[in-house]
Design an enzyme around this catalytic site. Structure first.
Site, PDB file in Angstrom:
ATOM      1  N   ARG A 162      -9.661  -0.030  11.216  1.00 35.10           N
ATOM      2  CA  ARG A 162      -8.473   0.153  12.052  1.00 35.10           C
ATOM      3  C   ARG A 162      -7.783  -1.166  12.397  1.00 35.10           C
ATOM      4  O   ARG A 162      -7.087  -1.266  13.417  1.00 35.10           O
ATOM      5  CB  ARG A 162      -8.828   0.943  13.323  1.00 35.10           C
ATOM      6  CG  ARG A 162      -9.306   2.343  12.983  1.00 35.10           C
ATOM      7  CD  ARG A 162      -9.807   3.138  14.146  1.00 35.10           C
ATOM      8  NE  ARG A 162     -10.448   4.361  13.643  1.00 35.10           N
ATOM      9  CZ  ARG A 162      -9.804   5.495  13.354  1.00 35.10           C
ATOM     10  NH1 ARG A 162      -8.517   5.567  13.569  1.00 35.10           N
ATOM     11  NH2 ARG A 162     -10.442   6.522  12.883  1.00 35.10           N
TER      12      ARG A 162
ATOM     13  N   TYR B 131       0.437  -0.138  14.914  1.00 35.58           N
ATOM     14  CA  TYR B 131      -0.473  -0.324  13.782  1.00 35.58           C
ATOM     15  C   TYR B 131      -0.173   0.695  12.695  1.00 35.58           C
ATOM     16  O   TYR B 131      -0.236   1.901  12.914  1.00 35.58           O
ATOM     17  CB  TYR B 131      -1.940  -0.202  14.220  1.00 35.58           C
ATOM     18  CG  TYR B 131      -2.885  -0.529  13.083  1.00 35.58           C
ATOM     19  CD1 TYR B 131      -2.921  -1.817  12.555  1.00 35.58           C
ATOM     20  CD2 TYR B 131      -3.694   0.430  12.502  1.00 35.58           C
ATOM     21  CE1 TYR B 131      -3.750  -2.141  11.491  1.00 35.58           C
ATOM     22  CE2 TYR B 131      -4.533   0.122  11.440  1.00 35.58           C
ATOM     23  CZ  TYR B 131      -4.554  -1.161  10.938  1.00 35.58           C
ATOM     24  OH  TYR B 131      -5.371  -1.479   9.887  1.00 35.58           O
TER      25      TYR B 131
ATOM     26  N   SER C  91      -5.134 -30.915 -12.784  1.00 38.87           N
ATOM     27  CA  SER C  91      -4.185 -32.022 -13.039  1.00 38.87           C
ATOM     28  C   SER C  91      -3.319 -32.363 -11.829  1.00 38.87           C
ATOM     29  O   SER C  91      -2.105 -32.190 -11.856  1.00 38.87           O
ATOM     30  CB  SER C  91      -3.258 -31.689 -14.214  1.00 38.87           C
ATOM     31  OG  SER C  91      -4.001 -31.385 -15.344  1.00 38.87           O
TER      32      SER C  91
ATOM     33  N   LYS D  77      -3.274  -2.563   7.792  1.00 37.50           N
ATOM     34  CA  LYS D  77      -3.359  -4.023   7.868  1.00 37.50           C
ATOM     35  C   LYS D  77      -2.416  -4.649   6.831  1.00 37.50           C
ATOM     36  O   LYS D  77      -1.961  -3.979   5.906  1.00 37.50           O
ATOM     37  CB  LYS D  77      -4.827  -4.432   7.646  1.00 37.50           C
ATOM     38  CG  LYS D  77      -5.209  -5.714   8.328  1.00 37.50           C
ATOM     39  CD  LYS D  77      -5.024  -5.675   9.821  1.00 37.50           C
ATOM     40  CE  LYS D  77      -5.087  -7.058  10.428  1.00 37.50           C
ATOM     41  NZ  LYS D  77      -4.426  -7.120  11.732  1.00 37.50           N
ATOM     42  N   ASP D  78      -2.176  -5.952   6.968  1.00 36.66           N
ATOM     43  CA  ASP D  78      -1.184  -6.643   6.133  1.00 36.66           C
ATOM     44  C   ASP D  78      -1.667  -6.828   4.693  1.00 36.66           C
ATOM     45  O   ASP D  78      -0.894  -6.755   3.759  1.00 36.66           O
ATOM     46  CB  ASP D  78      -0.862  -8.004   6.745  1.00 36.66           C
ATOM     47  CG  ASP D  78      -0.827  -7.900   8.249  1.00 36.66           C
ATOM     48  OD1 ASP D  78      -0.102  -7.046   8.744  1.00 36.66           O
ATOM     49  OD2 ASP D  78      -1.582  -8.632   8.924  1.00 36.66           O
TER      50      ASP D  78
ATOM     51  N   LYS E 288      -7.751  -5.125   3.945  1.00 36.13           N
ATOM     52  CA  LYS E 288      -8.321  -4.946   5.290  1.00 36.13           C
ATOM     53  C   LYS E 288      -8.382  -6.251   6.060  1.00 36.13           C
ATOM     54  O   LYS E 288      -9.332  -6.517   6.801  1.00 36.13           O
ATOM     55  CB  LYS E 288      -9.716  -4.291   5.237  1.00 36.13           C
ATOM     56  CG  LYS E 288      -9.756  -2.981   4.484  1.00 36.13           C
ATOM     57  CD  LYS E 288      -9.026  -1.854   5.193  1.00 36.13           C
ATOM     58  CE  LYS E 288      -9.097  -0.552   4.426  1.00 36.13           C
ATOM     59  NZ  LYS E 288      -8.106  -0.452   3.333  1.00 36.13           N
TER      60      LYS E 288
ATOM     61  N   TYR F 173      -3.651   9.662   0.406  1.00 31.44           N
ATOM     62  CA  TYR F 173      -3.624   9.347   1.830  1.00 31.44           C
ATOM     63  C   TYR F 173      -2.606   8.242   2.149  1.00 31.44           C
ATOM     64  O   TYR F 173      -2.625   7.174   1.545  1.00 31.44           O
ATOM     65  CB  TYR F 173      -5.024   8.944   2.331  1.00 31.44           C
ATOM     66  CG  TYR F 173      -5.043   9.040   3.826  1.00 31.44           C
ATOM     67  CD1 TYR F 173      -4.983  10.288   4.449  1.00 31.44           C
ATOM     68  CD2 TYR F 173      -5.001   7.897   4.610  1.00 31.44           C
ATOM     69  CE1 TYR F 173      -4.899  10.386   5.819  1.00 31.44           C
ATOM     70  CE2 TYR F 173      -4.933   7.994   5.979  1.00 31.44           C
ATOM     71  CZ  TYR F 173      -4.875   9.242   6.581  1.00 31.44           C
ATOM     72  OH  TYR F 173      -4.782   9.340   7.945  1.00 31.44           O
TER      73      TYR F 173
ATOM     74  N   HIS G 290      -8.333   5.170   2.777  1.00 31.79           N
ATOM     75  CA  HIS G 290      -7.721   3.845   2.588  1.00 31.79           C
ATOM     76  C   HIS G 290      -8.561   2.964   1.667  1.00 31.79           C
ATOM     77  O   HIS G 290      -8.445   1.746   1.720  1.00 31.79           O
ATOM     78  CB  HIS G 290      -7.580   3.140   3.938  1.00 31.79           C
ATOM     79  CG  HIS G 290      -6.597   3.766   4.882  1.00 31.79           C
ATOM     80  ND1 HIS G 290      -5.240   3.545   4.801  1.00 31.79           N
ATOM     81  CD2 HIS G 290      -6.769   4.594   5.937  1.00 31.79           C
ATOM     82  CE1 HIS G 290      -4.618   4.207   5.769  1.00 31.79           C
ATOM     83  NE2 HIS G 290      -5.526   4.854   6.478  1.00 31.79           N
TER      84      HIS G 290
ATOM     85  N   ASP H 246       0.891  -1.164   0.000  1.00 27.41           N
ATOM     86  CA  ASP H 246       0.000   0.000   0.000  1.00 27.41           C
ATOM     87  C   ASP H 246       0.927   1.211   0.000  1.00 27.41           C
ATOM     88  O   ASP H 246       1.685   1.428   0.952  1.00 27.41           O
ATOM     89  CB  ASP H 246      -0.863  -0.055   1.273  1.00 27.41           C
ATOM     90  CG  ASP H 246      -1.697   1.203   1.501  1.00 27.41           C
ATOM     91  OD1 ASP H 246      -1.522   2.191   0.760  1.00 27.41           O
ATOM     92  OD2 ASP H 246      -2.509   1.186   2.444  1.00 27.41           O
TER      93      ASP H 246
ATOM     94  N   ASP I   3      -6.705  -0.347  -1.234  1.00 31.91           N
ATOM     95  CA  ASP I   3      -5.617   0.623  -1.416  1.00 31.91           C
ATOM     96  C   ASP I   3      -4.267  -0.054  -1.649  1.00 31.91           C
ATOM     97  O   ASP I   3      -3.222   0.573  -1.483  1.00 31.91           O
ATOM     98  CB  ASP I   3      -5.562   1.582  -0.219  1.00 31.91           C
ATOM     99  CG  ASP I   3      -5.393   0.863   1.108  1.00 31.91           C
ATOM    100  OD1 ASP I   3      -5.317  -0.380   1.116  1.00 31.91           O
ATOM    101  OD2 ASP I   3      -5.345   1.542   2.148  1.00 31.91           O
ATOM    102  N   ASP I   4      -4.283  -1.344  -2.027  1.00 30.87           N
ATOM    103  CA  ASP I   4      -3.028  -2.087  -2.223  1.00 30.87           C
ATOM    104  C   ASP I   4      -2.772  -2.420  -3.691  1.00 30.87           C
ATOM    105  O   ASP I   4      -3.711  -2.643  -4.452  1.00 30.87           O
ATOM    106  CB  ASP I   4      -3.078  -3.375  -1.404  1.00 30.87           C
ATOM    107  CG  ASP I   4      -2.929  -3.099   0.077  1.00 30.87           C
ATOM    108  OD1 ASP I   4      -1.826  -3.294   0.594  1.00 30.87           O
ATOM    109  OD2 ASP I   4      -3.914  -2.647   0.687  1.00 30.87           O
TER     110      ASP I   4
HETATM  111  O1  P6F Z   1      -7.282  -0.392   8.585  1.00 28.95           O
HETATM  112  C1  P6F Z   1      -7.296   0.604   7.895  1.00 28.95           C
HETATM  113  C2  P6F Z   1      -6.317   0.810   6.807  1.00 28.95           C
HETATM  114  O2  P6F Z   1      -5.679  -0.385   6.489  1.00 28.95           O
HETATM  115  P1  P6F Z   1      -4.831  -0.502   5.163  1.00 28.95           P
HETATM  116  O3  P6F Z   1      -4.278   0.838   4.850  1.00 28.95           O
HETATM  117  O4  P6F Z   1      -5.722  -1.026   4.101  1.00 28.95           O
HETATM  118  O5  P6F Z   1      -3.769  -1.474   5.530  1.00 28.95           O
HETATM  119  C3  P6F Z   1      -8.267   1.699   8.099  1.00 28.95           C
HETATM  120  O6  P6F Z   1      -9.449   1.209   8.707  1.00 28.95           O
HETATM  121  C4  P6F Z   1      -7.625   2.802   8.947  1.00 28.95           C
HETATM  122  O7  P6F Z   1      -7.060   2.264  10.112  1.00 28.95           O
HETATM  123  C5  P6F Z   1      -8.637   3.903   9.334  1.00 28.95           C
HETATM  124  O8  P6F Z   1      -9.204   4.467   8.162  1.00 28.95           O
HETATM  125  C6  P6F Z   1      -7.977   5.027  10.124  1.00 28.95           C
HETATM  126  O9  P6F Z   1      -6.891   5.484   9.382  1.00 28.95           O
HETATM  127  P2  P6F Z   1      -5.926   6.652   9.887  1.00 28.95           P
HETATM  128  O10 P6F Z   1      -6.758   7.914   9.934  1.00 28.95           O
HETATM  129  O11 P6F Z   1      -5.430   6.264  11.245  1.00 28.95           O
HETATM  130  O12 P6F Z   1      -4.867   6.701   8.844  1.00 28.95           O
HETATM  131 MG    MG Z   2      -3.920   2.240   3.500  1.00 26.11          MG
HETATM  132 MG    MG Z   3      -4.888  -1.967   2.380  1.00 26.89          MG
HETATM  133 MG    MG Z   4      -2.355  -2.485   4.517  1.00 29.05          MG
END
Ligand code: P6F
Ligand code: MG
Ligand code: MG
Ligand code: MG
EC number: 3.1.3.11
Length: 380
Positions: free
Chosen positions: A264, A227, A241, A230-231, A131, A89, A18, A11, A51-52
């Site tokens: 989050r 944090y 086959s 997410k991964d 997520k 972002y 996100h 990401d 967002d990845d």
């Molecule tokens: O888990 C999330 C993002 O994960 P990601 O970027 O997809 O790995 C979101 O839910 C954010 O944690 C949430 O939008 C709050 O974001 P911030 O304002 O702390 O950046």
């Molecule tokens: Mg993100």
């Molecule tokens: Mg992501």
């Molecule tokens: Mg992520």
């Protein structure tokens, strides 16, 4: 012909928030990776989920190759610059280091790689989720490779009848263990049912040791110590086959289950199988999404992708996910929708607890209990 399939994802900036990627960022990452085609790479295909961005690459350099990892890193760095210019972002969110050092492992991006002799025909599915965590693959991998109620071929196809071996990793120690199914099935389930600790890293066919699947196991919060998103894992599965059929590999996603992640990274939610177009987690930053990209590999060339969840047969699963999401959202910030405290260790929750710790006072309960103990001791 021996080829390596390397999927490296990150990401590097969200649009909006996100929820998705920006086309200019994806175009830059693609441009840098495409420039290596015919030289370092045989082929490359770019996927997005939420967002990845994932680079699906074929080459002949083997796994964990420095040049391949550097190419992916450089592509993500170039894309980050575009994300910065657009003030997207979290530009460069998953690039946890300022510099590349030999291998992207430990630097933030997720990696799933496997090397194999390309078969007469080589169908492969790349799953890509947003997520959620790598443990999201535990349940479907068990069903694909060890559950005959899902994969009829385990019973019917003689070339799969010998079963599969799972390589499991403890995400806290980095130690791995190999468990052979069906013989060690219950041991396998005892481990991979603990989704916060154990993840499946690879699967091999017992009859000849051929690799069948490889998953990314990187846990961003453990690398960063906090944090940072997410991964959002990837998974590659070989098909047909002597491996599960395309339909057997997709089948677990027809019956949604709960994974960790969502808002989050702190909630339990259903993993929704979606088309490429629908891979934009918006409701409460979710629910977590997964896409399935099908390829035929032809002398290393990636013929595809085919958008495999773009199928009305998965409409019911999507509806079910929305229904499950409604039920869980009713819990708001209460467990079990919000993850238990141990799982919140790398979020801001410990800071709240730290701030409140000196405000905890002895309650009458404890004093009364202590008095009762003293009273009992006196009587004794
Ligand atoms: O888990 C999330 C993002 O994960 P990601 O970027 O997809 O790995 C979101 O839910 C954010 O944690 C949430 O939008 C709050 O974001 P911030 O304002 O702390 O950046
Ligand atoms: Mg993100
Ligand atoms: Mg992501
Ligand atoms: Mg992520």
């Amino acid at each position: 012909m021996k080829i390596t399939l390397s999927i490296i994802k990150a990401d590097i900036g969200g649009y909006v928030g996100h929820s998705s990627t920006h086309p200019e960022v994806v175009a830059k990452v693609t441009e840098v990776a495409q420039a290596a085609k015919g030289d370092l790479l045989i082929d490359v295909s770019v996927l997005t989920c939420g967002d990845d961005i994932a680079l699906v690459m074929t080459h002949q350099q083997g796994v964990d190759n420095e040049k391949i990892h550097k190419l992916a890193w450089d592509a993500f760095v170039a894309g980050t610059q575009v994300a910065r210019d657009l003030k997207l972002y979290g530009a460069g969110q998953d690039l946890l280091s300022d510099a590349f050092s030999g291998n992207v492992r430990g630097l933030g991006p997720g990696i799933a790689e496997m090397e194999f002799e390309e078969r007469k025909s080589e169908p492969v599915i790349v799953f890509f989720a947003d997520k959620t965590a790598p443990s999201a693959w535990n349940l479907p991998l068990y069903e694909m490779f060890a559950d005959p109620m899902n994969t009829a071929g385990l019973v019917i196809d003689p070339s799969m009848h010998g079963g599969f071996t799972f390589e499991i990793m403890d995400v806290y120690t980095g130690k791995v263990v190999k468990l052979k199914t069906p013989a060690e099935l219950y041991d396998l389930l005892a481990l991979i049912g603990s989704v916060s600790k154990y993840v499946v890293r690879a699967v091999y066919r017992n009859s000849d040791g051929e690799i069948a699947a490889a998953a990314s196991t990187q846990r961003l919060s453990l690398m960063a110590g906090q944090y940072v998103g997410k991964d959002d894992p990837v998974l590659a599965v070989r098909s047909q086959s002597g491996f599960p059929a395309i339909g057997e590999i997709l089948e677990p996603f027809g019956r949604p289950w709960l994974v960790e992640g969502w808002m989050r990274g702190s909630h339990t939610g259903p993993l929704m199988p979606v088309s490429f177009k629908q891979a934009k987690p918006t409701r409460f930053d979710g629910p977590p999404r997964v896409i399935a990209a099908g390829y035929q590999i032809c002398n290393g060339r990636l013929v595809g992708p085919v958008d495999l969840f773009d199928d009305p047969a998965f409409d019911m699963a999507r509806h079910e996910c929305s229904y499950m999401a409604n039920r869980l959202r009713r819990q708001g910030i209460f467990e079990p929708h919000r993850l238990p405290p141990e799982e919140m260790e790398y979020t801001t929750l410990p800071k709240v607890m730290e701030r409140l710790k000196d405000r905890f006072m002895d309650s009458g309960e404890k004093m009364a209990k202590d008095a009762k103990i003293l009273e009992k001791e006196d009587m004794d």
